[in-house]
Scaffold this motif. Sequence first.
Motif, PDB file in Angstrom:
ATOM      1  N   LEU A  51       2.863  10.198  -1.396  1.00 40.37           N
ATOM      2  CA  LEU A  51       1.788  10.649  -1.811  1.00 40.37           C
ATOM      3  C   LEU A  51       1.434  10.568  -3.177  1.00 40.37           C
ATOM      4  N   SER A  52       0.431   9.995  -3.713  1.00 40.79           N
ATOM      5  CA  SER A  52       0.175   9.595  -4.998  1.00 40.79           C
ATOM      6  C   SER A  52      -1.211  10.337  -5.464  1.00 40.79           C
ATOM      7  N   PHE A  53      -1.093  11.090  -6.522  1.00 37.19           N
ATOM      8  CA  PHE A  53      -2.273  11.957  -7.380  1.00 37.19           C
ATOM      9  C   PHE A  53      -2.192  11.549  -8.434  1.00 37.19           C
ATOM     10  N   GLU A  54      -3.349  10.997  -9.290  1.00 37.39           N
ATOM     11  CA  GLU A  54      -3.570  11.073 -10.658  1.00 37.39           C
ATOM     12  C   GLU A  54      -4.874  11.711 -11.063  1.00 37.39           C
ATOM     13  N   LEU A  55      -4.720  12.209 -12.507  1.00 41.51           N
ATOM     14  CA  LEU A  55      -5.784  12.902 -12.998  1.00 41.51           C
ATOM     15  C   LEU A  55      -6.624  13.731 -11.986  1.00 41.51           C
ATOM     16  N   GLY A  90       8.520  10.267  -2.806  1.00 38.52           N
ATOM     17  CA  GLY A  90       8.040  11.218  -1.930  1.00 38.52           C
ATOM     18  C   GLY A  90       6.677  11.509  -2.502  1.00 38.52           C
ATOM     19  N   ILE A  91       6.722  12.210  -3.530  1.00 41.89           N
ATOM     20  CA  ILE A  91       5.423  12.742  -4.177  1.00 41.89           C
ATOM     21  C   ILE A  91       5.405  12.404  -5.711  1.00 41.89           C
ATOM     22  N   ASP A  92       4.252  11.688  -5.984  1.00 42.96           N
ATOM     23  CA  ASP A  92       4.029  11.237  -7.398  1.00 42.96           C
ATOM     24  C   ASP A  92       2.591  11.894  -8.039  1.00 42.96           C
ATOM     25  N   ILE A  93       2.835  12.616  -8.938  1.00 53.19           N
ATOM     26  CA  ILE A  93       1.936  13.342  -9.853  1.00 53.19           C
ATOM     27  C   ILE A  93       1.590  12.953 -11.003  1.00 53.19           C
ATOM     28  N   THR A  94       0.662  12.324 -11.416  1.00 51.97           N
ATOM     29  CA  THR A  94       0.271  11.788 -12.816  1.00 51.97           C
ATOM     30  C   THR A  94      -0.603  12.334 -13.512  1.00 51.97           C
ATOM     31  N   CYS A 128      -9.695  13.764  -8.733  1.00 57.48           N
ATOM     32  CA  CYS A 128     -10.073  14.533  -7.526  1.00 57.48           C
ATOM     33  C   CYS A 128     -10.042  16.165  -8.079  1.00 57.48           C
ATOM     34  N   HIS A 129     -10.901  17.047  -7.608  1.00 56.53           N
ATOM     35  CA  HIS A 129     -10.571  18.327  -7.805  1.00 56.53           C
ATOM     36  C   HIS A 129     -10.962  19.417  -6.703  1.00 56.53           C
ATOM     37  N   ASN A 130      -9.729  20.260  -6.602  1.00 57.41           N
ATOM     38  CA  ASN A 130      -9.633  21.138  -5.331  1.00 57.41           C
ATOM     39  C   ASN A 130      -9.185  20.067  -4.238  1.00 57.41           C
ATOM     40  N   PRO A 185       0.716  -1.103   0.007  1.00 62.86           N
ATOM     41  CA  PRO A 185       0.083  -0.053   0.037  1.00 62.86           C
ATOM     42  C   PRO A 185       0.874   1.335  -0.076  1.00 62.86           C
ATOM     43  N   LYS A 186       0.255   2.337  -0.867  1.00 61.79           N
ATOM     44  CA  LYS A 186       1.017   3.803  -0.604  1.00 61.79           C
ATOM     45  C   LYS A 186       0.284   4.417   0.677  1.00 61.79           C
ATOM     46  N   LEU A 187       0.837   5.591   0.891  1.00 64.27           N
ATOM     47  CA  LEU A 187       0.342   6.291   1.969  1.00 64.27           C
ATOM     48  C   LEU A 187      -0.941   7.140   1.570  1.00 64.27           C
ATOM     49  N   PHE A 188      -0.894   7.725   0.230  1.00 71.48           N
ATOM     50  CA  PHE A 188      -2.272   8.326  -0.115  1.00 71.48           C
ATOM     51  C   PHE A 188      -2.193   7.947  -1.702  1.00 71.48           C
ATOM     52  N   ARG A 189      -3.570   7.573  -2.094  1.00 70.42           N
ATOM     53  CA  ARG A 189      -4.075   7.201  -3.597  1.00 70.42           C
ATOM     54  C   ARG A 189      -5.271   8.105  -3.882  1.00 70.42           C
ATOM     55  N   PHE A 190      -4.950   9.074  -4.389  1.00 68.12           N
ATOM     56  CA  PHE A 190      -6.037  10.106  -4.884  1.00 68.12           C
ATOM     57  C   PHE A 190      -6.150   9.962  -6.266  1.00 68.12           C
ATOM     58  N   SER A 191      -7.424   9.916  -7.013  1.00 66.33           N
ATOM     59  CA  SER A 191      -7.513   9.819  -8.318  1.00 66.33           C
ATOM     60  C   SER A 191      -8.810  10.621  -8.694  1.00 66.33           C
TER      61      SER A 191
END
Length: 522
Positions: free
Chosen positions: A207-211, A232-236, A189-191, A181-187
Amino acid sequence: MKKIALFSLPVLMFFLLSAKGIDYRVEKKQKDYLVTKYGAIPDGQTLNTNAIQNAIDAAYKNKGGQVVFPKGRFLSGSIKMKTNVSLYFEEGAVLLGSTNPKDYDTMAFEGRPVSPKSDDNSQMALILAHKANNIKLSGKGTIDGQGLKLALTIDSLHHAGIAIDPNYNYRRHRPNETMRPKLFRFSQCHNVTVQDLKVGEASCWGLSFELCSNLIIDGLTITNRSYWNNDGIDITDCKNVKVTNCNINSADDGICLKSYYPEHFNDSIYIANCIIRSSASAIKFGSASYGGFKNITIEDIRVFDTFRSAIAIQSVDGGIIENVSISNIEALNTGNAFFIRLGHRDGGTPGIVKNISIKNMKVQVPFGRPDINYDLRGPEVDFFHNPFPASIVGIEEFAVENVVLENIEISYPGRASKGMAYVPINRLEQVPEKIKDYPEFSMFGELPAYGLYVRHAKGISMKNIKFTLDYSDFRPAFVFDDVRDLMMEQVDLSLEKKEEVILKEVTRANLNVKQSIVKTVN
């Protein structure tokens, strides 16, 4: 007599503050939902997943609210964020990730566009969010994934035959990242705002953010050094992103921009005022690069004790990289200043890398491993080599285009030995192309320059470039191979000798340097 329009005080304040460049917003006070009132017990042992989720759900059902973690240690498995819900961590509050993999969920990310490899990494996380808008995580507390214990549990379950990982990495003795598991998995999402917290210690990415769009990451202290793949931070493939004032210490890439979706790309990304230490690269584009990266600004970054590149910009899956502005970078004890690569490991047409500006960069490259004093270190290359230069490398007939380098100072260790590795300047074809290989500053093996190696490029402009050597290096400072439209001026080399600038198949060159140090080879 003309009538005078009268403004209300809030409207008048808006205009006054806007005129001074101040972002004037009035945030509506959210109702607080204390997790302990929903049954959460802050003893660090009781599993509080349901209690925390009940608090989030209650806030969501009441059209939004702030879920508050008071002082204490709250153990939890996966929790799911909801629209208009914030998490606030008071000072001394700690959210602990469970060390039992059964406590983690994979959110159903319905409606995502098709990607060749979007599921090649873990979809599990301590905090999940899918199509959740207007969400915020903030406070003076901590989110700790307890990643080492969790990863070792997953490892033990595999070897016991209880939960088999079909892609277990026996060479490196670790479960595949899809199992951790990651710490965050956000897909989608807006704002989204994540602010002021101490976070990290995941079993995989942090911290993983996609789309996502309109994403603010500010003032975080990220320590993600528990295990392998600890970015550290992944921005997809996100849009309108600000990453500012963060202190990142990661076992893998510090801030990594990725693009998994061919019809999407990272757009309007601003990264500034961050301190980064990494056993991989500090700031990296890729390697997943299907859609691409456009309109990226990176400034005021301090890097230290980093194994690979301070800045790595890579398109190898057909993606477009364009309009990248990088400035005010200071990197101490870092293995490589910058690496710009256009490759072609996937099918279809090769991508595009163009319009990149790197200004005001100062880097100190050591002789040995920069991360040698850390317990978790990046994998060393398996061949003899001298210290690597910065490099800009495209592929034949698909050049890297329009790169501006200005006010660049790099201190190199020297000490290169022909006995360790030797590529003579009359055999530059000996450097392999490696079009389909994983991109990395060390991918070509020994390089024939100590300062900067450029191959398959056009529109390279350099001004005020300074290379210094701690000890002598038998290699020339610059090698240009298959380059068009090359401009050099104000080049300062500490140990000037003949053959410092090597040209092979270079056309339309404007070199404002001493001709005695320029050599053209066939």
